[in-house]
Scaffold this motif. Structure first.
Motif, PDB file in Angstrom:
ATOM      1  N   GLY A 142       3.378   0.867   0.058  1.00 11.32           N
ATOM      2  CA  GLY A 142       3.357  -0.473  -0.499  1.00 11.32           C
ATOM      3  C   GLY A 142       3.004  -1.533   0.525  1.00 11.32           C
ATOM      4  O   GLY A 142       3.170  -1.330   1.730  1.00 11.32           O
ATOM      5  N   TRP A 143       2.505  -2.638   0.004  1.00  9.30           N
ATOM      6  CA  TRP A 143       2.300  -3.851   0.799  1.00  9.30           C
ATOM      7  C   TRP A 143       3.259  -4.912   0.274  1.00  9.30           C
ATOM      8  O   TRP A 143       3.392  -5.101  -0.934  1.00  9.30           O
TER       9      TRP A 143
ATOM     10  N   HIS B 217     -10.749 -13.719  -3.120  1.00 10.13           N
ATOM     11  CA  HIS B 217     -10.430 -15.006  -3.729  1.00 10.13           C
ATOM     12  C   HIS B 217      -9.057 -15.506  -3.273  1.00 10.13           C
ATOM     13  O   HIS B 217      -8.197 -15.864  -4.092  1.00 10.13           O
ATOM     14  N   LEU B 218      -8.863 -15.518  -1.975  1.00  8.83           N
ATOM     15  CA  LEU B 218      -7.560 -15.888  -1.429  1.00  8.83           C
ATOM     16  C   LEU B 218      -7.224 -17.337  -1.732  1.00  8.83           C
ATOM     17  O   LEU B 218      -8.113 -18.212  -1.793  1.00  8.83           O
ATOM     18  N   LYS B 219      -5.937 -17.570  -1.945  1.00  3.73           N
ATOM     19  CA  LYS B 219      -5.425 -18.889  -2.277  1.00  3.73           C
ATOM     20  C   LYS B 219      -4.413 -19.320  -1.214  1.00  3.73           C
ATOM     21  O   LYS B 219      -3.809 -18.461  -0.550  1.00  3.73           O
ATOM     22  N   PRO B 220      -4.177 -20.611  -1.072  1.00  2.00           N
ATOM     23  CA  PRO B 220      -3.166 -21.060  -0.099  1.00  2.00           C
ATOM     24  C   PRO B 220      -1.807 -20.407  -0.335  1.00  2.00           C
ATOM     25  O   PRO B 220      -1.088 -20.132   0.642  1.00  2.00           O
ATOM     26  N   GLU B 221      -1.467 -20.134  -1.577  1.00  2.00           N
ATOM     27  CA  GLU B 221      -0.176 -19.519  -1.870  1.00  2.00           C
ATOM     28  C   GLU B 221      -0.104 -18.049  -1.471  1.00  2.00           C
ATOM     29  O   GLU B 221       0.958 -17.441  -1.553  1.00  2.00           O
ATOM     30  N   ASP B 222      -1.206 -17.482  -1.011  1.00  2.00           N
ATOM     31  CA  ASP B 222      -1.187 -16.127  -0.459  1.00  2.00           C
ATOM     32  C   ASP B 222      -0.782 -16.119   1.011  1.00  2.00           C
ATOM     33  O   ASP B 222      -0.599 -15.041   1.597  1.00  2.00           O
ATOM     34  N   THR B 223      -0.637 -17.275   1.587  1.00  2.00           N
ATOM     35  CA  THR B 223      -0.232 -17.380   2.989  1.00  2.00           C
ATOM     36  C   THR B 223       1.140 -16.754   3.193  1.00  2.00           C
ATOM     37  O   THR B 223       2.101 -17.124   2.523  1.00  2.00           O
ATOM     38  N   ALA B 224       1.213 -15.793   4.108  1.00  2.00           N
ATOM     39  CA  ALA B 224       2.463 -15.070   4.351  1.00  2.00           C
ATOM     40  C   ALA B 224       2.241 -14.065   5.474  1.00  2.00           C
ATOM     41  O   ALA B 224       1.098 -13.802   5.871  1.00  2.00           O
ATOM     42  N   VAL B 225       3.338 -13.500   5.935  1.00  2.00           N
ATOM     43  CA  VAL B 225       3.264 -12.314   6.779  1.00  2.00           C
ATOM     44  C   VAL B 225       3.266 -11.110   5.853  1.00  2.00           C
ATOM     45  O   VAL B 225       4.129 -11.002   4.980  1.00  2.00           O
ATOM     46  N   TYR B 226       2.304 -10.245   6.034  1.00  2.00           N
ATOM     47  CA  TYR B 226       2.148  -9.061   5.196  1.00  2.00           C
ATOM     48  C   TYR B 226       2.614  -7.819   5.951  1.00  2.00           C
ATOM     49  O   TYR B 226       2.253  -7.626   7.118  1.00  2.00           O
ATOM     50  N   TYR B 227       3.391  -7.010   5.242  1.00  2.00           N
ATOM     51  CA  TYR B 227       3.936  -5.782   5.808  1.00  2.00           C
ATOM     52  C   TYR B 227       3.548  -4.596   4.940  1.00  2.00           C
ATOM     53  O   TYR B 227       3.506  -4.705   3.717  1.00  2.00           O
ATOM     54  N   CYS B 228       3.304  -3.465   5.563  1.00  2.00           N
ATOM     55  CA  CYS B 228       3.185  -2.236   4.806  1.00  2.00           C
ATOM     56  C   CYS B 228       4.458  -1.419   5.003  1.00  2.00           C
ATOM     57  O   CYS B 228       5.171  -1.586   6.002  1.00  2.00           O
ATOM     58  N   ALA B 229       4.721  -0.570   4.033  1.00  2.00           N
ATOM     59  CA  ALA B 229       5.951   0.216   4.100  1.00  2.00           C
ATOM     60  C   ALA B 229       5.790   1.494   3.305  1.00  2.00           C
ATOM     61  O   ALA B 229       5.007   1.555   2.343  1.00  2.00           O
ATOM     62  N   THR B 230       6.567   2.494   3.687  1.00  2.00           N
ATOM     63  CA  THR B 230       6.586   3.746   2.955  1.00  2.00           C
ATOM     64  C   THR B 230       7.923   4.425   3.137  1.00  2.00           C
ATOM     65  O   THR B 230       8.751   4.001   3.961  1.00  2.00           O
ATOM     66  N   ASP B 231       8.144   5.446   2.354  1.00  2.00           N
ATOM     67  CA  ASP B 231       9.354   6.236   2.447  1.00  2.00           C
ATOM     68  C   ASP B 231       9.037   7.631   1.925  1.00  2.00           C
ATOM     69  O   ASP B 231       7.923   7.881   1.449  1.00  2.00           O
ATOM     70  N   HIS B 232       9.990   8.517   1.966  1.00  2.00           N
ATOM     71  CA  HIS B 232       9.765   9.887   1.525  1.00  2.00           C
ATOM     72  C   HIS B 232       9.908   9.972   0.013  1.00  2.00           C
ATOM     73  O   HIS B 232      10.854  10.577  -0.507  1.00  2.00           O
ATOM     74  N   THR B 233       8.970   9.331  -0.672  1.00  2.00           N
ATOM     75  CA  THR B 233       8.928   9.338  -2.118  1.00  2.00           C
ATOM     76  C   THR B 233       7.482   9.243  -2.561  1.00  2.00           C
ATOM     77  O   THR B 233       6.651   8.660  -1.862  1.00  2.00           O
ATOM     78  N   SER B 234       7.222   9.786  -3.732  1.00  2.00           N
ATOM     79  CA  SER B 234       5.862   9.731  -4.278  1.00  2.00           C
ATOM     80  C   SER B 234       5.632   8.495  -5.124  1.00  2.00           C
ATOM     81  O   SER B 234       4.503   8.221  -5.512  1.00  2.00           O
TER      82      SER B 234
END
Length: 124
Positions: free
Chosen positions: A34-35, A84-101
């Protein structure tokens, strides 16, 4: 296990960016990925996710039709293409995962493995 998120930057509204989440010590093909993003003063939210079982995807409503999550198995990397990025997309973005499908688990936010975050700023 390490997740390396990269690709953030400063762009103008309407422009595009592609974020990358490169993994070491874990094979992303086997797991949902996920992001997430967190804007200043706001809670972290799940933005997009890809299941490992059937490769189905999830997007939060605010990015549907603008963001695309994808995998490159050879590079053990998951991407988030943002259009089509918008000002409200401004953020720190993280990716993540776990031992699940399943994205149902990953999007809950209780993941074992997180990237360090990459800043996306959308401003004119």
């Amino acid at each position: 296990v390490q997740l390396q998120a990269s690709g953030g930057g400063l762009v103008q509204p309407g422009e595009s960016l592609r974020l990358s989440c490169a993994a070491a010590g874990i094979t992303l093909d086997y797991y949902a990925v996920g992001w997430f993003r967190q804007a200043p003063g706001k809670e972290r939210e799940g933005v997009a996710c890809t299941n490992s079982s059937d490769r189905s995807t999830y997007y939060v409503d605010s990015v549907k039709g603008r963001f695309i999550i994808s995998r490159d198995s050879a590079k053990n990397t998951v991407y988030l293409q943002m259009y089509h990025l918008k000002p409200e997309d401004t953020a720190v973005y993280y990716c993540a995962t776990d031992h699940t499908s399943w994205c149902r688990s990953v999007i809950s936010g209780r993941n074992a493995y997180w990237g360090q975050g990459t800043l996306v700023t959308v401003s004119s």
